[in-house]
Design a protein around this motif. Structure first.
Motif, PDB file in Angstrom:
ATOM      1  N   UNK A  85      31.974  40.215  37.145  1.00 37.55           N
ATOM      2  CA  UNK A  85      32.321  40.039  38.745  1.00 37.55           C
ATOM      3  C   UNK A  85      33.811  40.416  38.691  1.00 37.55           C
ATOM      4  N   UNK A  86      34.064  40.496  39.916  1.00 40.60           N
ATOM      5  CA  UNK A  86      35.469  40.805  40.252  1.00 40.60           C
ATOM      6  C   UNK A  86      36.121  40.264  41.767  1.00 40.60           C
ATOM      7  N   UNK A  87      37.207  39.858  41.865  1.00 43.46           N
ATOM      8  CA  UNK A  87      37.479  39.364  43.113  1.00 43.46           C
ATOM      9  C   UNK A  87      38.909  39.825  43.500  1.00 43.46           C
ATOM     10  N   UNK A  88      39.217  40.185  44.620  1.00 36.37           N
ATOM     11  CA  UNK A  88      40.665  40.480  44.917  1.00 36.37           C
ATOM     12  C   UNK A  88      41.415  38.884  45.155  1.00 36.37           C
ATOM     13  N   UNK A  89      42.737  38.973  44.686  1.00 31.40           N
ATOM     14  CA  UNK A  89      43.454  37.873  44.769  1.00 31.40           C
ATOM     15  C   UNK A  89      44.516  37.869  45.900  1.00 31.40           C
ATOM     16  N   UNK A  90      45.001  39.117  46.043  1.00 35.41           N
ATOM     17  CA  UNK A  90      45.921  39.330  47.518  1.00 35.41           C
ATOM     18  C   UNK A  90      45.687  40.835  47.627  1.00 35.41           C
ATOM     19  N   UNK A  91      46.953  41.294  48.158  1.00 34.02           N
ATOM     20  CA  UNK A  91      46.917  42.831  48.514  1.00 34.02           C
ATOM     21  C   UNK A  91      46.870  43.962  47.553  1.00 34.02           C
ATOM     22  N   UNK A  92      47.281  43.476  46.505  1.00 40.68           N
ATOM     23  CA  UNK A  92      47.245  44.412  45.152  1.00 40.68           C
ATOM     24  C   UNK A  92      46.721  43.811  43.922  1.00 40.68           C
ATOM     25  N   UNK A  93      46.445  42.594  43.860  1.00 37.34           N
ATOM     26  CA  UNK A  93      46.135  42.070  42.382  1.00 37.34           C
ATOM     27  C   UNK A  93      44.622  41.789  42.579  1.00 37.34           C
ATOM     28  N   UNK A  94      44.082  41.319  41.366  1.00 41.79           N
ATOM     29  CA  UNK A  94      42.673  41.087  41.178  1.00 41.79           C
ATOM     30  C   UNK A  94      42.125  40.260  39.998  1.00 41.79           C
TER      31      UNK A  94
END
Length: 603
Positions: A505-514
């Motif tokens: 699984x993967x999720x965005x944390x902010x505009x450029x990190x995950x």
């Protein structure tokens, strides 16, 4: 089996996937890409010592690459005259390794010597960094000759680039975002690359900003600069934090809105070079912004900004067939405290119950809808409070957890009649019932989607894929190409987190990190890894004076099934196969609830 990559550069397969890198201090909330950078530490490389052995000459040459003086005279002093032009320190990839002890040197004959190293990353000539899988080995074979009685190196005919120890890499390069704009709005979208530190950083950043939109964002973002715009002079002077950018005459062809974008893009990008204000001129004549004069202090002055990350102090927890609200940031000290957790007041839009046969739940960003997949992974449903669920059958199978974007499009991936694919449904209104529309993803081929997530600004997708034939997995970022707001295609992908396998699984944390769930090797347990697009994964490269990058890694969660966030890195959450909901607490994980699904807006 080790992977060989030589200069003659030889490459042999390894047992794990290859390659990406990071820019934060530790996996606690640490230094960000938009923070001020430190000045470059000047390295005085040591010249060849009279009487040095071939091994000392080879090590000295590799180390002298840390001296980034304009002439590179010291490092060239280790070379035979015929090889000086073969040292292509700026025209070939840069190899990054963690410690000096990782570099091996051995004689292979009377007139040859081999150097080899186990790298952690590679920097391409266009400033893209990629991590390298464990077990990779890079080697080069140098010739040896005598010059005035001293040993000197003869480089391979293919040339030779830079090999840098990680500490030297940090000293010489900085990760900096180049900015583009959303086609239908005024949001700035970062695209991180690596640049040499030093007095010409502002010039390098400005030159990169004038380049076209990169392939992985083609059609998803735009730029205000006309295609043939260049710097009128090859310098961007900075005095007292003010930068003067002199553009070629092509910039005059930009319309009024594109000119505003030009100002905003340059203003945002040049902050990484200690720039606090900018002026723009064309062939020496200053441009003026209506109502603002000739100086811009921030993109916000021309109406541009960044999409804020999604923050939520309330999450929807499903237990068996019922739902309740909890505070995802409440981390109990022990099991007794967990038992005293108070539930939050439900929202009017919350579903009250859902049959156990519906799995892989996600919630819209306005929190008014919950989407779910049938237990046989062939059916999709959308639930609204007080309304019967809408059910969608589309000859699907193997559906993954859906994902909402900020425009109320619901993304779903699986296998359809034509093979693996991705579809979207417009859910801003459910009357009439929306029809799933295919997204054009030609690069997907026969690979199956494991997970996908859409950035808060709606311009990029992170997609985990897996080949059913080889089992090879990859995580990619690809721009979302829209027409009239509807997603139509994904741009060509750019790989991320290349060394990882077993990704779930993967999720965005902010505009450029995950954050991504995966393993580094077959022997490892699954853990969440933190990465930044274009800057790689935390916990692989030695940096900022640290000696052990493994200390940056979050602790494993071997049975983790999904990963999400209630807000950035601090709000990171995992749900396990046995129904534990875990919250990040430093590098460790603390149980905060029990349930099968934890839903936060837009995840």
């Amino acid at each position: 089996m080790a992977r060989w990559w030589g200069v003659a550069l030889l490459l042999v397969a390894t047992t794990t996937a290859c390659a990406g890198l990071p820019e934060s201090s530790s996996i606690a909330d640490g230094r960000r890409l938009d923070e001020p950078i430190n000045e470059q530490i000047r390295v005085a490389a040591q010249a060849p010592v009279p009487g040095a052995s071939p091994e000392q000459i080879a090590r000295g040459f590799i180390r002298a690459g840390e001296d980034q003086g304009e002439t590179h005279a010291t490092a060239k002093g280790y070379l035979a005259h015929s090889s000086v032009d073969l040292w292509r320190w700026a025209a070939q990839e840069t190899i990054v390794y963690n410690r000096s002890s990782d570099l091996e040197v051995r004689r292979t004959g009377d007139s040859s010597i081999e150097v080899r190293v186990a790298p952690v990353g590679v920097l391409s000539t266009d400033g893209r960094y990629r991590d390298v899988a464990p077990g990779t080995v890079v080697r080069a074979v140098f010739g040896l000759s005598r010059v005035a009685g001293e040993w000197r190196l003869e480089l391979p005919r293919e040339g030779f680039g830079l090999w840098l120890e990680a500490s030297a890499f940090d000293n010489l390069y900085v990760a900096a975002p180049i900015h583009f704009v959303t086609p239908s709005g005024r949001e700035l979208i970062p695209d991180t690359r690596w640049f040499p530190k030093g007095p010409r950083l502002a010039t390098s950043l400005a030159r990169a900003q004038l380049e076209p939109v990169p392939r992985h964002l083609a059609g998803a973002v735009s730029t205000g600069f006309p295609p043939t715009t260049r710097l009128a002079v090859n310098s961007v002077p900075v005095e007292g934090g003010h930068a003067q950018v002199n553009l070629s005459a092509a910039a005059l062809s930009a319309g009024a809105e594109d000119r505003r974008a030009m100002w905003a893009q340059l203003s945002a990008t040049l902050t990484r070079a200690y720039v606090t204000s900018i002026s723009i001129s064309v062939e020496g004549t200053e441009l003026e912004l209506p109502g603002l004069g000739t100086t811009l202090n921030s993109p916000q002055e021309v109406g541009y900004g960044f999409t804020p990350p999604i923050l939520s102090d309330s999450a929807l927890l499903r237990t068996n067939e019922t739902f309740k609200r909890i505070n995802p940031f409440f981390i109990p000290d022990d099991a007794k405290a967990q038992g005293r957790r108070g539930t939050e007041s439900p929202k009017a839009s919350d579903p009250r119950e859902m049959a156990a046969g519906w799995v892989r739940l996600t919630m819209s960003r306005d929190e008014k809808q919950v989407a779910a997949v049938g237990g046989d992974l062939k059916e999709l449903s959308i639930w609204e409070a007080q309304e019967p669920p809408l059910r969608f059958l589309n000859d699907w199978n193997g559906l993954v957890r859906p994902a909402y974007d900020g425009d109320q499009y619901l993304w779903v991936a699986g296998r359809g009649p034509g093979g693996p694919g991705i579809w979207v449904l417009s859910t801003s209104s459910l009357v009439p019932t929306p029809e799933p529309q295919p997204v054009d993803v030609p690069w997907l081929g026969e690979d199956e989607v494991v997970a996908l997530t859409i950035s808060a600004d709606g311009t990029r997708a992170l997609v985990i894929t897996k080949s059913p034939a080889s089992g090879a997995e990859r995580l990619v970022v690809a721009g979302v190409v829209r027409a009239d707001g509807q997603p139509r295609a994904l741009a060509p992908p750019m790989p991320q987190a290349q060394p990882l396998q077993g990704m779930k699984d993967v999720v965005w944390l902010d505009a450029d990190s995950f954050a991504v769930l995966g393993r580094l090797t077959d022997r490892d347990k699954t853990r969440p890894w933190i990465g930044r697009v274009g800057a790689g994964l935390d916990g692989l490269r030695v940096r900022y004076g640290q000696t052990d990058p493994t200390r940056e890694r979050l602790e494993p969660v071997d049975d983790a099934r999904t990963i999400t966030t209630a807000g950035g890195l601090r709000g990171l959450l995992c749900v396990t196969d046995d129904g534990r909901v875990l919250a990040k607490a430093g590098l460790a994980w603390r149980a905060i609830a029990t349930g099968s699904d934890l839903l936060v807006p837009g995840r």
